[in-house]
Design an enzyme around this catalytic site. Structure first.
Site, PDB file in Angstrom:
ATOM      1  N   ASP A  14       0.862  -1.174   0.000  1.00  0.00           N
ATOM      2  CA  ASP A  14       0.000   0.000   0.000  1.00  0.00           C
ATOM      3  C   ASP A  14       0.908   1.237   0.000  1.00  0.00           C
ATOM      4  O   ASP A  14       2.124   1.135   0.205  1.00  0.00           O
ATOM      5  CB  ASP A  14      -0.876  -0.050   1.262  1.00  0.00           C
ATOM      6  N   GLY A  49      -5.441   3.189  -2.661  1.00  0.00           N
ATOM      7  CA  GLY A  49      -6.743   3.799  -2.908  1.00  0.00           C
ATOM      8  C   GLY A  49      -6.638   5.060  -3.739  1.00  0.00           C
ATOM      9  O   GLY A  49      -7.634   5.578  -4.235  1.00  0.00           O
ATOM     10  N   LYS A 196      -8.541  -4.671  -3.957  1.00  0.00           N
ATOM     11  CA  LYS A 196      -7.120  -4.750  -4.291  1.00  0.00           C
ATOM     12  C   LYS A 196      -6.704  -6.184  -4.613  1.00  0.00           C
ATOM     13  O   LYS A 196      -5.946  -6.433  -5.549  1.00  0.00           O
ATOM     14  CB  LYS A 196      -6.274  -4.217  -3.127  1.00  0.00           C
ATOM     15  N   ASP A 219      -2.047  -1.000   5.986  1.00  0.00           N
ATOM     16  CA  ASP A 219      -2.380  -0.391   7.280  1.00  0.00           C
ATOM     17  C   ASP A 219      -3.860  -0.097   7.449  1.00  0.00           C
ATOM     18  O   ASP A 219      -4.265   0.444   8.476  1.00  0.00           O
ATOM     19  CB  ASP A 219      -1.607   0.918   7.457  1.00  0.00           C
ATOM     20  N   ASN A 222      -9.006  -1.342   3.671  1.00  0.00           N
ATOM     21  CA  ASN A 222      -9.000  -1.610   2.232  1.00  0.00           C
ATOM     22  C   ASN A 222      -7.834  -2.516   1.839  1.00  0.00           C
ATOM     23  O   ASN A 222      -7.724  -2.929   0.687  1.00  0.00           O
ATOM     24  CB  ASN A 222      -8.961  -0.304   1.426  1.00  0.00           C
TER      25      ASN A 222
END
Length: 276
Positions: A14, A49, A196, A219, A222
């Site tokens: 991420d 995101g 994802k 973290d 999502n």
């Protein structure tokens, strides 16, 4: 190196709260580690995101080939920045959500292809986009005609306010959208089939790898399915406590501010000591 890490051929991360530090930047130490990963033929995937225009300007700083999964899986771009997959939201469905009566203090955002539209100037959001070419446009959603887009989200300092809004939206839209709290103050909605992990599966199939050969760092909620799908999923030390508690069987590593991702990869995957 333990047996599960010996299998690792793919590194997935991420961005915000994970690969990026608290200033939303990639540290020089992290760049060094990812360059070494590329030199040793690891496949690198960044899954975020963020919108692809925004994310691309960030990952380009790694100076190595990276697959980019953006808008939580609604877009996939190749290391050559070729669009491989896209999935958008229907305008009428989004409009039916935006027509709901909401707390006026909630910031609403709609991700379009070239711009993001919002009802408020929000300094906290703008801090995430300081060097981005993906720019905001202040709009009155009551007079907007086209609500088609990639994803939409709401932000508010009070987490419970967003939880209440989520429940109201899902009363009539649980079959249309999936949602996630990427941060406690950020509630995101995407197309029902977007995640994802689904996008990552497409990349792994294309490159002839499996989830068991992948390590992932995240973290937020999502990131949940992504972390659970891979051979080794790791949670950042700065992740919300309720996220750590939900996935309590996963290892928690150092925070993003302390280069947790890069330091873990250096010590346990690359088996090398690269000085900060």
């Amino acid at each position: 190196m333990n047996s599960e890490l010996k299998k690792i051929k793919v590194v997935i991360s991420d961005l915000d709260g994970t690969l990026l530090n608290t200033e939303h930047k990639i540290s020089e130490y992290t760049k060094t580690i990812f360059k070494k990963l590329h030199d040793e033929n690891y496949l690198i995937i960044v899954a975020t995101g963020r919108h692809h225009l925004d994310a691309h300007s960030i990952v380009s700083q790694l100076d190595c080939p990276v697959y980019l999964v953006t808008s939580n899986g609604a877009r996939i771009h190749s290391p050559e920045n070729e669009l491989l997959f896209s999935l958008d939201l229907e305008s009428e469905l989004v409009k039916s959500v935006f027509d709901l009566e909401m707390d006026p203090e909630i910031t609403t955002v709609l991700f379009k292809e070239e711009i993001w539209q919002t009802n408020h100037h929000n300094e906290k959001l703008n801090d995430f986009q300081k060097e981005s070419k993906y720019l905001p446009e202040i709009v009155d959603f009551r007079s907007l005609e086209d609500f088609g887009g990639i994803k939409f989200f709401f932000t508010h300092d009070n987490h419970q306010t967003l939880v209440d809004l989520k429940d109201r939206i899902l009363e009539n839209h649980s079959d249309h959208f999936c949602h996630a709290f990427s941060l406690p103050f950020c509630l995101e909605f995407m197309h029902k089939s977007v995640d994802k992990s689904v996008a990552i599966a497409k990349i792994l199939e294309k490159e002839a790898f499996t989830f068991e050969e992948a390590i992932a760092f995240g973290d937020g909620f999502n990131d949940e399915k992504m972390l659970l799908s891979t051979g080794k999923g790791l949670i950042m030390g700065n992740a919300p406590d309720n996220f750590k508690n939900k996935l309590s069987h996963l290892e928690v590593i150092a925070t993003n501010e302390k280069d947790g991702v890069a330091k873990y990869l250096s010590e346990y995957v690359l088996n090398t000591a690269v000085s900060v």
